[in-house]
Design a protein around this motif. Structure first.
Motif, PDB file in Angstrom:
ATOM      1  N   TYR A   1     -25.854  42.595  -0.083  1.00  0.00           N
ATOM      2  CA  TYR A   1     -26.152  43.942  -0.620  1.00  0.00           C
ATOM      3  C   TYR A   1     -27.502  43.931  -1.217  1.00  0.00           C
ATOM      4  N   VAL A   2     -27.728  42.919  -2.189  1.00  0.00           N
ATOM      5  CA  VAL A   2     -28.948  42.680  -2.847  1.00  0.00           C
ATOM      6  C   VAL A   2     -30.036  42.625  -1.916  1.00  0.00           C
ATOM      7  N   GLU A   3     -30.019  42.042  -0.839  1.00  0.00           N
ATOM      8  CA  GLU A   3     -31.005  41.967   0.030  1.00  0.00           C
ATOM      9  C   GLU A   3     -31.354  43.078   0.518  1.00  0.00           C
ATOM     10  N   VAL A   4     -30.485  44.000   0.938  1.00  0.00           N
ATOM     11  CA  VAL A   4     -30.621  45.371   1.372  1.00  0.00           C
ATOM     12  C   VAL A   4     -31.561  46.199   0.635  1.00  0.00           C
ATOM     13  N   ALA A   5     -31.090  46.312  -0.686  1.00  0.00           N
ATOM     14  CA  ALA A   5     -31.882  46.908  -1.814  1.00  0.00           C
ATOM     15  C   ALA A   5     -33.315  46.378  -1.977  1.00  0.00           C
ATOM     16  N   LYS A   6     -33.466  45.158  -1.886  1.00  0.00           N
ATOM     17  CA  LYS A   6     -34.900  44.510  -2.107  1.00  0.00           C
ATOM     18  C   LYS A   6     -35.759  45.060  -0.777  1.00  0.00           C
ATOM     19  N   GLY A   7     -35.115  45.218   0.492  1.00  0.00           N
ATOM     20  CA  GLY A   7     -35.943  45.797   1.329  1.00  0.00           C
ATOM     21  C   GLY A   7     -36.243  47.080   1.166  1.00  0.00           C
ATOM     22  N   LEU A   8     -35.571  47.861   0.368  1.00  0.00           N
ATOM     23  CA  LEU A   8     -35.831  49.272   0.219  1.00  0.00           C
ATOM     24  C   LEU A   8     -36.797  49.324  -0.779  1.00  0.00           C
ATOM     25  N   ASP A   9     -37.072  48.286  -1.777  1.00  0.00           N
ATOM     26  CA  ASP A   9     -37.723  48.115  -3.015  1.00  0.00           C
ATOM     27  C   ASP A   9     -37.046  49.196  -4.041  1.00  0.00           C
ATOM     28  N   ALA A  10     -35.533  49.095  -3.874  1.00  0.00           N
ATOM     29  CA  ALA A  10     -34.741  50.099  -4.649  1.00  0.00           C
ATOM     30  C   ALA A  10     -34.313  49.448  -6.009  1.00  0.00           C
TER      31      ALA A  10
ATOM     32  N   GLU B   1     -40.658  52.210   2.330  1.00  0.00           N
ATOM     33  CA  GLU B   1     -41.272  52.753   3.598  1.00  0.00           C
ATOM     34  C   GLU B   1     -40.322  53.539   4.796  1.00  0.00           C
ATOM     35  N   PRO B   2     -40.979  54.513   5.208  1.00  0.00           N
ATOM     36  CA  PRO B   2     -40.410  55.425   6.186  1.00  0.00           C
ATOM     37  C   PRO B   2     -39.645  54.884   7.355  1.00  0.00           C
ATOM     38  N   TYR B   3     -38.636  55.399   7.889  1.00  0.00           N
ATOM     39  CA  TYR B   3     -38.185  54.933   9.381  1.00  0.00           C
ATOM     40  C   TYR B   3     -39.037  56.081  10.062  1.00  0.00           C
ATOM     41  N   VAL B   4     -38.804  55.729  11.200  1.00  0.00           N
ATOM     42  CA  VAL B   4     -39.415  56.608  12.470  1.00  0.00           C
ATOM     43  C   VAL B   4     -38.290  57.545  12.768  1.00  0.00           C
TER      44      VAL B   4
ATOM     45  N   ARG C   1     -36.047  45.796   5.642  1.00  0.00           N
ATOM     46  CA  ARG C   1     -35.126  46.819   6.465  1.00  0.00           C
ATOM     47  C   ARG C   1     -34.657  46.609   7.625  1.00  0.00           C
ATOM     48  N   ILE C   2     -33.451  47.119   8.182  1.00  0.00           N
ATOM     49  CA  ILE C   2     -32.776  46.987   9.130  1.00  0.00           C
ATOM     50  C   ILE C   2     -32.908  48.084  10.068  1.00  0.00           C
ATOM     51  N   VAL C   3     -33.700  47.889  11.120  1.00  0.00           N
ATOM     52  CA  VAL C   3     -34.293  48.875  11.936  1.00  0.00           C
ATOM     53  C   VAL C   3     -33.798  48.880  13.438  1.00  0.00           C
ATOM     54  N   PRO C   4     -33.660  50.059  14.052  1.00  0.00           N
ATOM     55  CA  PRO C   4     -33.074  50.110  15.513  1.00  0.00           C
ATOM     56  C   PRO C   4     -34.176  49.972  16.434  1.00  0.00           C
ATOM     57  N   TYR C   5     -34.223  49.081  17.532  1.00  0.00           N
ATOM     58  CA  TYR C   5     -35.256  48.664  18.330  1.00  0.00           C
ATOM     59  C   TYR C   5     -35.017  48.887  19.670  1.00  0.00           C
ATOM     60  N   LEU C   6     -35.631  49.218  20.717  1.00  0.00           N
ATOM     61  CA  LEU C   6     -35.325  49.223  22.148  1.00  0.00           C
ATOM     62  C   LEU C   6     -36.580  48.802  22.704  1.00  0.00           C
ATOM     63  N   ASN C   7     -36.503  47.883  23.765  1.00  0.00           N
ATOM     64  CA  ASN C   7     -37.852  47.547  24.255  1.00  0.00           C
ATOM     65  C   ASN C   7     -39.012  47.335  23.479  1.00  0.00           C
ATOM     66  N   GLY C   8     -38.685  46.732  22.508  1.00  0.00           N
ATOM     67  CA  GLY C   8     -39.657  46.230  21.737  1.00  0.00           C
ATOM     68  C   GLY C   8     -40.414  47.498  20.789  1.00  0.00           C
ATOM     69  N   LYS C   9     -39.934  48.695  20.819  1.00  0.00           N
ATOM     70  CA  LYS C   9     -40.346  49.859  19.842  1.00  0.00           C
ATOM     71  C   LYS C   9     -39.303  50.184  19.035  1.00  0.00           C
ATOM     72  N   GLU C  10     -39.662  50.672  17.923  1.00  0.00           N
ATOM     73  CA  GLU C  10     -38.526  51.310  16.988  1.00  0.00           C
ATOM     74  C   GLU C  10     -38.222  52.683  17.544  1.00  0.00           C
TER      75      GLU C  10
END
Length: 339
Positions: A122-131, A199-202, A308-317
């Motif tokens: 959980y701490v890692e997730v917070a770090k990824g959001l700089d929260a 950082e924003p999501y798409v 950040r945990i981000v959804p991807y498909l065919n190499g694109k967010e």
């Protein structure tokens, strides 16, 4: 001769009339219309969007995200503040029990909780959001991470009865709560900056459609029925309702339901690291995932993008639907997820 003079006067008059019409000042009505169109265009161009929801805002969202560890034990339900969260990560703690990491950036709930103890992932997730990370207690590994300054954090162990308050309506450890005002007060006391949006999501644009096949519900079985999660799509509101053990997830203060726009189910490697059942969860390697949006299902991949945990498909967010997102992390999609 007289006719010629009259004719010349007519031509001169016509010339003057044409000159005046060219230099004529537009009517106030025409001016107002043009000014209004320019103002509307300027307002449209000046709109911003929140980084974690993609929803519009008139002001540039510069505030830092706040993450709070929220209890999901039956004695801690219903929770407070989850309806205001931009993102919620639901991840196993130990013993088949899940906890939530609620992320707030676009909205500030009055009260949040019950607040529970930290775990490293959980701490890692917070770090990824700089929260800023808010919790009450910690595991040994999480303690080492937080004491090293890995992320800025507020710990209820040191503010119990001050920033964190105990509810008389519930028993410990399911009764620790914090207000957003106290979070900001604690950040100021600890000299933590509350500026710096994540950082924003798409996000999908208005003319874009979601992909996938028709699928209106999903069930995730973490352990027992007590920790079974169900999502149901409501076409009328274009949102998903969430249920725990067949009880709809609502806010304890207002009774408002948690309504979601994206359900992101992520498969990650889990391993037990001690006899107590503490877990180590790999949130960096990427892997299989499902994404539910607008009553449709896509099988995709997930990647760790700068934490950040981000959804991807065919190499694109993969773009998210503007709104709120719930991210369920599971050890085995095939065994635990049913459609």
């Amino acid at each position: 001769m007289k006719k010629r003079v009259n004719w010349l006067l007519f031509i001169v008059a016509l010339f003057l009339l044409m000159s005046c019409s060219k230099n004529e000042v537009p009517s106030s009505k025409q001016t107002d219309t043009k000014d209004l169109e320019k103002t509307e265009t300027k307002e449209e161009e000046s709109k911003y969007t929140y980084p974690l929801t993609g929803l519009p805002t008139d002001k540039k969202p510069e505030n830092r995200a706040v993450t709070v560890m929220v209890n999901n034990h039956p004695e801690g339900r219903p929770q407070s503040g989850l309806t205001k969260a931009d993102l919620v990560f639901e991840i196993l703690a130990e013993g088949g029990v899940t906890r939530f990491l609620a992320v707030f950036q676009s909205e500030k709930p009055e009260i949040i909780g019950p607040v529970r103890s930290a775990r490293p992932y959980y701490v890692e997730v917070a770090k990824g959001l700089d929260a800023l990370y808010v919790h009450h207690g910690w595991s040994e590994k999480a303690q080492k991470m937080l004491e090293s300054g890995y992320v800025d954090s507020l710990n209820g162990l040191f503010y119990d009865g001050t920033l964190f308050e105990r509810s008389s309506k519930r028993k410990a450890p399911h009764n620790s709560y914090i207000t957003y005002d106290h979070i900001e007060e604690g950040a100021e006391e600890e000299n933590f900056s509350m500026v710096g949006a994540p950082e924003p999501y798409v996000f999908l644009k208005e003319d874009e459609e979601v992909g996938g096949s028709e699928q209106s519900s999903a069930t995730i079985s973490y352990s027992t029925k007590t920790f079974e999660v169900r999502y149901e799509y409501d076409p009328a509101s274009s949102t998903y309702k969430r249920f725990s053990a067949d009880v709809q997830t609502v806010d304890n203060e207002t009774g408002d339901p948690v309504l979601l726009n994206n359900i992101f189910i992520v498969e990650a490697n889990h391993r037990t690291i001690d006899s107590y059942g503490l877990l180590d969860i790999d949130l960096t390697s990427g892997g299989r995932a499902f994404l539910l949006q607008k009553g449709k299902l896509q099988e995709i991949q997930w990647e760790n993008k700068d934490g950040r945990i981000v959804p991807y498909l065919n190499g694109k967010e993969v773009p998210l639907v503007p709104g709120k997102t719930w991210i369920n992390i599971v050890p085995d999609i095939d065994k635990m997820v049913q459609f």
